[in-house]
Design an enzyme around this catalytic site. Structure first.
Site, PDB file in Angstrom:
ATOM      1  N   GLU A  90     -29.918 -11.960   9.618  1.00  0.00           N
ATOM      2  CA  GLU A  90     -29.287 -12.930  10.439  1.00  0.00           C
ATOM      3  C   GLU A  90     -29.950 -13.292  11.621  1.00  0.00           C
ATOM      4  OE1 GLU A  90     -26.510 -14.239   9.791  1.00  0.00           O
ATOM      5  OE2 GLU A  90     -26.291 -13.083   7.787  1.00  0.00           O
ATOM      6  N   SER A 469      33.583  16.043  -3.311  1.00  0.00           N
ATOM      7  CA  SER A 469      34.013  17.595  -2.797  1.00  0.00           C
ATOM      8  C   SER A 469      32.604  18.078  -1.924  1.00  0.00           C
ATOM      9  CB  SER A 469      33.781  18.331  -4.027  1.00  0.00           C
ATOM     10  OG  SER A 469      35.006  18.198  -4.894  1.00  0.00           O
TER      11      SER A 469
END
Length: 878
Positions: A90, A469
């Site tokens: 680069e 219950s």
């Protein structure tokens, strides 16, 4: 000569003017393009877009959220081979230029003129950082000038090392991998420091065109690009000829690796994601937060397995519902492999249950294609469970052949077990498990359904279902607070109440068996509905409803009629778990929480949850009563000494002077209870001591102890095995420090099990998302046509999930010795009447009481047809 001097003078003046004009224009351009440019010093503290990680309390990865996969690295953690490869590719003059490289620009212009194509922009690494952080990707002269200005400024403020580290952490490498750390893992499944020369060269070549050079989709282009990078590195003497030749000879050897999830907890992950989004908005997905939850891998995996296996077992019990669809019928042209795979590609696997298409079937075996193209075989053993599903209460006979169950052309579901494949199906039923630490509220495991891919609805926190219950311990707690005891005798006999103009209400036991007078402890443990109704009549519906709010149950979800005794109220599994924690921890209303702490990706805690804890070491007198000496309304409780014909008003009484019910003595802090029986939370917090934040103490430690002890009996029954509780199957854990309660609603539409162990409270719910469906009945032995169908319920449907989970997570936990509050006493009572036992005998058993509430009268003893009281006075029965 004069003419020449004049021309020279003109050219000199022209040149000076041109230079001045250029300087003026350049300065004006600089001023113009510099306006509104950002401050490059922000890059010193830049926050890279990093995904959020959700982790368990033991640091295991649960999920990641965020579009960009990124693993930021410090400069010193980036290997030289990567730095060299990137610089060679680069920006070969990176360490020489000042942010802008004139040589690079001239080279780019030369190539543009030569090729008539601006294929090279001449941008340095510094310019690329400036563009990516501060500018748009548009192609224009103005953007290029701004880029150069920013690059020059960056070189003044940042070191070369800082700039290239920013570049390598920011740049896109393709496949959602941003930064060299993420790229190394995504394509090679390793850390950047472990990259070889060949691997580093391939990655260095990707940022130029991540899609075009993607090694997964375009391996040939990627290989060519990698070799070009290696050639650049050779030309710039970063590598030797031998290293070059070795590297170019190596294959790509790439793959696609994603962050490995340690274990499945998708409902937990979604709860954490929502928490983070509510707190931080969209930045939650980009700022690299690490979210540590309270769950542990061991607990969550145990919950997942217990839930999924028992849901599948339920589904198998109720029969085979048939194929997903039929792709072609007998006599029609069979589909080819491509058509089959296309059909299967639209389906996923759920809990290892995968789609398949039957391509051959006969009485002995069937062959099917699965979604990876493999052909599997199903034999008789693979389908032997597949009775035909008729309805929720009925299944057909055992299958006699393979082809009677599956046929060619059918799309079915299969699951691999060991080396064999079994016929399967996606369960229609669903469930939830919530397990929390009752001492501080941390959620240790949570699953909100069978499979998150099938349904994202979190039943643990969002499903509001009838409690059945499972509500009974809370109403009995209210009864104890009103003056009843575990030895209070109530009549287990049918009830009928008629109101003018309305249908008679006949609450029934399930199953409809009645035992006559029973102690309250037995009524709870055997889940006697009619005793529960008599209890709520004794204390009053409004008092019971208000009392339930002490346990954190929402006011609006509590029904305010006698059906409350049978569990008509509806709550979420998490709310039920919180309520049971009050019983388990000694009476404290903790607040469940999932997020323990949040950290930055760079380290440092930015959020730490501070839970309200149960003060188990606090002085026991900090208990709560109803604030007065009121006792239960005894006119609504049957006197067991009288006739069992229950609907005669004059026989429906029990007097306080019978020695069973006594007013409580005045208890400190009673001002913390509102007149309606609810807890004044604001006042309780005002009275809390400095230091740790304590949860509100909403019921007395003595009350909690008695209910907790009664829940142990639900599992272990009485000492001489004359009766057993509904949760007796939990004896398989082999522990005596556990207790729990089953719950089944009318028609078994919701089934529950909630119970505690050492520092752990777990609630299980099971049911259909469609409220209209009942869990029904099924043969318990699915391979026996002669076995009777049994109704699904809390004990046999939800209980096994609780048992399987708790057996795993408590395996290495030593039994916890119960600490009895000082004001709790043990008294020998007569098991039939609940009064004091005249002497130790087969009918005498110990029972716990809050001091001052124990019975004061002795039970009479029977001798033939005579009854002798404690003073020895004898009288004839007839």
């Amino acid at each position: 000569m004069k003419y020449f001097l004049g021309l020279l003078k003109f050219l000199l003046i022209f040149t000076i003017i041109g230079i001045l004009a250029g300087m003026i224009i350049g300065y004006a351009g600089y001023v113009y393009f510099s306006k509104d440019l950002p401050d490059v010093t922000r890059l010193k503290d830049v926050r890279l877009q990093t995904p959020m990680q959700v982790l368990s309390s033991d640091g295991e990865l649960i999920a990641t959220f965020g579009e960009h996969r990124r693993l930021p690295l410090k400069y010193e953690d980036i290997p030289p081979v990567v730095l060299n490869a990137v610089i060679a590719t680069e920006d070969s003059r990176f360490y020489e230029h000042f942010g802008v490289d004139p040589v690079g620009i001239l080279r780019a212009l030369y190539i543009a003129v030569k090729t008539h194509n601006f294929s090279q922009g001449g941008s340095t690494i510094t310019q690329q950082v400036a563009k990516n952080f501060f500018l748009t990707p548009e192609r224009s002269i103005g953007r290029k000038i701004r880029e150069m200005i920013l690059a020059i400024r960056m070189e003044k403020e940042l070191s070369k090392e800082e700039i290239i580290a920013l570049y390598l952490n920011m740049i896109n490498f393709g496949s959602r991998a941003y930064g060299i750390g993420s790229a190394a893992y995504t394509f090679y499944g390793k850390e950047a420091k472990d990259l070889t020369l060949s691997e580093a060269a391939l990655l260095a070549g990707l940022p130029n065109a991540p899609s075009a050079y993607n090694p997964i989709y375009h391996p040939n282009k990627a290989l060519h690009r990698r070799n070009w990078v290696l050639h650049r590195m050779l030309n710039q003497e970063f590598i030797t000829q031998a290293e070059y030749e070795q590297a170019v000879s190596e294959p790509l050897n790439v793959g696609y690796f994603v962050p490995k999830i340690s274990f499945s907890a998708p409902y937990v992950a979604e709860m954490a994601r929502q928490f983070m989004y509510d707190k931080f908005g969209d930045s939650a997905y980009t700022d690299g937060y690490k979210v540590y939850t309270t769950i542990t891998k061991a607990n969550q995996e145990a919950a997942n397995h217990a839930m999924n296996e028992n849901i599948i077992n339920y589904d198998i019990r109720h029969g085979y519902r048939g194929p997903e669809k039929t792709l072609w019928n007998s006599g029609e042209k069979a589909w080819n492999d491509d058509e089959i795979q296309k059909a299967l590609s639209s389906y996923s696997c759920y809990q290892e249950i995968c789609p398949a298409v039957v391509i051959e079937a006969n009485p002995e075996f069937a062959k099917a294609k699965i979604n990876n193209g493999t052909t599997i075989t199903l034999d008789r053993n693979s389908i032997k469970w597949a009775r035909a599903f008729i309805n929720d209460n009925q299944q057909g006979p055992l299958p006699t052949s393979v082809s009677a169950v599956v046929k060619t052309g059918q799309q079915i579901w299969v699951k691999q077990q060991n080396e064999s494949w079994m016929l399967s199906q996606i369960p229609a039923i669903n469930g939830a498990v919530v397990s929390i630490n009752p001492e501080n509220g941390e959620i240790k495991a949570l699953t909100g359904g069978f499979d998150y891919g099938l349904s994202k609805f979190n039943r643990a926190t969002q499903a509001i279902r009838q409690i059945g219950s499972t509500i009974k311990p809370f109403i009995y707690s209210a009864a104890l607070d009103k003056g009843l005891t575990l030895a209070t005798v109530l009549n287990d006999a049918p009830i009928m109440r008629s109101n003018a103009g309305s249908e008679a209400w006949r609450p029934k036991n399930s199953p409809p068996n009645y035992a006559g007078p029973l102690r309250l402890r037995i009524g709870l443990n055997m889940s006697k509905n009619v005793m529960m109704v008599r209890t709520i009549r004794a204390i009053g519906v409004d008092y019971a409803a208000n009392y339930l709010e002490r346990f954190g149950f929402p006011h609006d979800n509590i029904s305010r009629n006698e059906s409350l005794a049978l569990g008509s109220a509806s709550f979420t599994p998490l709310q039920v778990a919180r309520a049971y924690s009050v019983i388990a921890n000694g009476g404290y209303l903790i607040t469940p929480y999932l997020i323990d702490r949040i950290e930055y990706s760079e380290g440092g805690v930015i959020y730490q949850h501070q839970p309200e804890i149960a003060c188990t070491d606090c002085v026991t007198e900090s208990s709560y009563s109803n604030g007065n000496a009121d006792t239960a309304n005894l006119d609504n409780v049957e006197n067991v000494a009288q006739s069992s014909e229950l609907d005669e008003p004059e026989q429906d009484k029990l007097r306080a002077d019978d020695g069973i019910l006594l007013p409580k003595s005045d208890i400190p802090f009673k001002q913390l209870i509102n007149p309606d029986g609810t807890v004044n939370i604001d006042k309780t917090k005002q009275l809390q001591s400095q230091g740790p934040t304590y949860a509100p103490h909403v019921i007395s430690s003595e009350n909690a102890f008695l209910i907790r002890d009664a829940l142990k009996s639900t599992i272990w029954g009485d000492r001489d095995n004359q009766w057993r509780g509904t949760a007796w199957r939990s004896r398989s854990l082999g522990r005596h420090d556990i207790g729990g309660k089953t719950g089944t609603t009318n028609l078994s539409k919701d089934v529950w099990f909630a119970g505690y162990g050492p520092n752990l409270l777990t609630t299980v719910w099971l049911g259909f998302d469609d409220h209209r469906r009942e869990l029904g009945k099924a043969r318990r032995d699915i391979f026996n046509d002669k076995s009777a169908s049994v109704s699904e319920g809390g004990a046999i449907s939800a209980g096994p999930i609780w048992n399987d989970y708790m057996k795993v997570v408590l395996k290495n936990v030593p039994e916890k010795k119960e600490i009895i509050p000082p004001s709790i006493i043990s008294v020998l009572i007569d098991k039939k009447t609940g009064l004091l036992a005249p002497q130790p005998n087969s009918n005498a058993i110990p029972e716990y009481f809050i001091k001052g509430t124990e019975p004061t009268k002795y039970a009479t003893k029977e001798v033939g047809t005579k009854v002798t009281d404690a003073q020895g006075v004898t009288s004839e029965l007839f």
